[in-house]
Design an enzyme around this catalytic site. Structure first.
Site, PDB file in Angstrom:
ATOM      1  N   GLY A  31      35.417  20.391 -20.163  1.00 19.74           N
ATOM      2  CA  GLY A  31      36.498  21.400 -21.042  1.00 19.74           C
ATOM      3  C   GLY A  31      36.219  21.596 -22.264  1.00 19.74           C
ATOM      4  N   ALA A  32      37.181  22.216 -23.094  1.00 23.13           N
ATOM      5  CA  ALA A  32      37.002  22.619 -24.371  1.00 23.13           C
ATOM      6  C   ALA A  32      35.882  23.079 -24.758  1.00 23.13           C
ATOM      7  CB  ALA A  32      37.196  21.226 -25.262  1.00 23.13           C
ATOM      8  N   GLY A  36      27.675  25.592 -26.890  1.00 24.79           N
ATOM      9  CA  GLY A  36      26.763  24.946 -26.299  1.00 24.79           C
ATOM     10  C   GLY A  36      26.772  24.763 -24.795  1.00 24.79           C
ATOM     11  N   HIS A  37      28.136  24.642 -24.225  1.00 25.03           N
ATOM     12  CA  HIS A  37      28.515  24.638 -22.941  1.00 25.03           C
ATOM     13  C   HIS A  37      28.078  26.214 -22.125  1.00 25.03           C
ATOM     14  CE1 HIS A  37      31.605  21.651 -24.127  1.00 25.03           C
ATOM     15  NE2 HIS A  37      31.058  20.927 -22.965  1.00 25.03           N
ATOM     16  N   GLN A 155      22.820  10.221 -22.083  1.00 26.06           N
ATOM     17  CA  GLN A 155      23.459  10.289 -20.938  1.00 26.06           C
ATOM     18  C   GLN A 155      22.522  11.152 -19.880  1.00 26.06           C
ATOM     19  OE1 GLN A 155      27.812  12.056 -20.658  1.00 26.06           O
ATOM     20  NE2 GLN A 155      26.537  13.970 -20.361  1.00 26.06           N
TER      21      GLN A 155
HETATM   22  O1  PAF Z   1      28.883  15.510 -21.186  1.00 18.86           O
HETATM   23  C1  PAF Z   1      30.061  15.391 -20.699  1.00 18.86           C
HETATM   24  O2  PAF Z   1      31.145  16.263 -20.713  1.00 18.86           O
HETATM   25  C2  PAF Z   1      30.660  14.568 -19.681  1.00 18.86           C
HETATM   26  O3  PAF Z   1      30.069  13.176 -19.847  1.00 18.86           O
HETATM   27  C3  PAF Z   1      30.235  14.666 -18.133  1.00 18.86           C
HETATM   28  C4  PAF Z   1      28.770  14.752 -17.794  1.00 18.86           C
HETATM   29  C5  PAF Z   1      31.040  15.991 -17.701  1.00 18.86           C
HETATM   30  C6  PAF Z   1      30.881  13.663 -17.267  1.00 18.86           C
HETATM   31  O4  PAF Z   1      32.283  13.730 -17.255  1.00 18.86           O
END
Ligand code: PAF
Length: 282
Positions: A31-32, A36-37, A155
């Site tokens: 969220g937030a 970028g998202h 990640q």
């Molecule tokens: O990158 C993120 O926002 C978090 O690490 C993810 C991949 C949603 C896992 O909670």
């Protein structure tokens, strides 16, 4: 816009999508949401029949309770930001008990050592938490493709490793880092920087760009020393690490080898706000 909070309802909907032969794109988030998202969601929309965005602040990936408590929860704004680009996205926003049951703990993974580099040294248990939630979400959503930003490159590599090791049937797509006009990598944490600190934080990307410019002619050790000195001389930012690492193993290097891909990684504090970024060097 369809918003689901229960995993049974989600599974039922996924079953219906699968029965229709629809390809599912998945964007996991906490969220937030920022631009970028939204760029990840757009990338997912461009190659999927249905897109699912999860909004879930995952407790097991925080090594600090205060950070977890302070993490912004802005569901209503997130929903309206998504609806600006498409009303056809399914949002999954469950409570923790729905995802974890009564046992909010991490699975322990071995990511062939990726987890011990960089972020892994400073955020104990973080990648077990990320692996745990992403695996649980993949099992629920059963996506064909899942989209992650290269800003969190470690990640991204860890999720790729998990998918390979656990034999999960999902294609992991890494998307380029979205940046503010100054070059600062977009992050939910940028909202906590005051305007001056936000402008100063763009130095991190400038250092990465300089590292890339010099990578062909200077040694990794010289570049690392130069960046460290530049940041030590800067009162606004406190360097945590700057590393040049193999892009696949994430092992930090002193000497370059032919035929390998390298990236530079940086983590620094602006006040109490921790920022990370990285760049491909070759
Ligand atoms: O990158 C993120 O926002 C978090 O690490 C993810 C991949 C949603 C896992 O909670």
């Amino acid at each position: 816009m369809q918003i689901l909070k229960e995993k049974d309802a989600l599974k039922k909907q996924i079953g219906a999508f699968k029965n229709e032969g629809l390809k599912i794109g998945f964007v996991p988030t906490m969220g937030a949401l920022h631009d970028g998202h939204l760029s990840l969601i757009k990338a997912a929309l461009s190659v999927s029949d249905r897109v699912i965005v999860s909004i879930f602040v995952n407790p097991t990936q925080f090594d600090n309770l205060q950070d977890l408590e302070k993490y912004p929860r802005t569901l209503d704004e997130d929903i309206s930001r998504i609806s600006e680009i498409s009303k056809d996205v399914l949002i999954f926003s469950p409570p923790a008990a729905e995802v974890y049951g009564g046992d909010i703990t991490s699975q322990v993974f071995y990511f062939d050592g990726l987890e011990h580099q960089m972020e892994g040294k400073y955020r104990k248990g973080h990648f077990n938490g990320v692996g745990t939630i992403v695996k649980k979400l993949f099992e629920l959503v059963e996506p064909d493709k899942a989209f992650f930003g290269e800003k969190d490159y470690q990640q991204l590599q860890i999720i790729r490793k998990m998918v390979a090791k656990e034999g999960l049937n999902v294609e992991v797509i890494g998307c380029p880092t979205d940046r503010e006009a100054s070059g600062l990598a977009r992050s939910s944490r940028n909202e906590r920087l005051d305007p001056v600190a936000r402008q100063n934080a763009a130095l991190l990307y400038k250092m990465l760009q300089k590292a890339r410019e010099n990578f062909g002619t200077k040694s990794a050790t010289d570049i690392i020393s130069w960046v460290s000195e530049e940041l030590q001389a800067n009162p606004d930012l406190k360097l945590e690490y700057f590393e040049i690492a193999n892009a696949d193993t994430l092992e930090s290097i002193g000497e370059k080898e032919n035929g390998q891909r390298y990236r530079a990684f940086i983590a620094a504090y602006s006040g109490d706000i921790r920022l990370i970024d990285n760049i491909a060097l070759n």
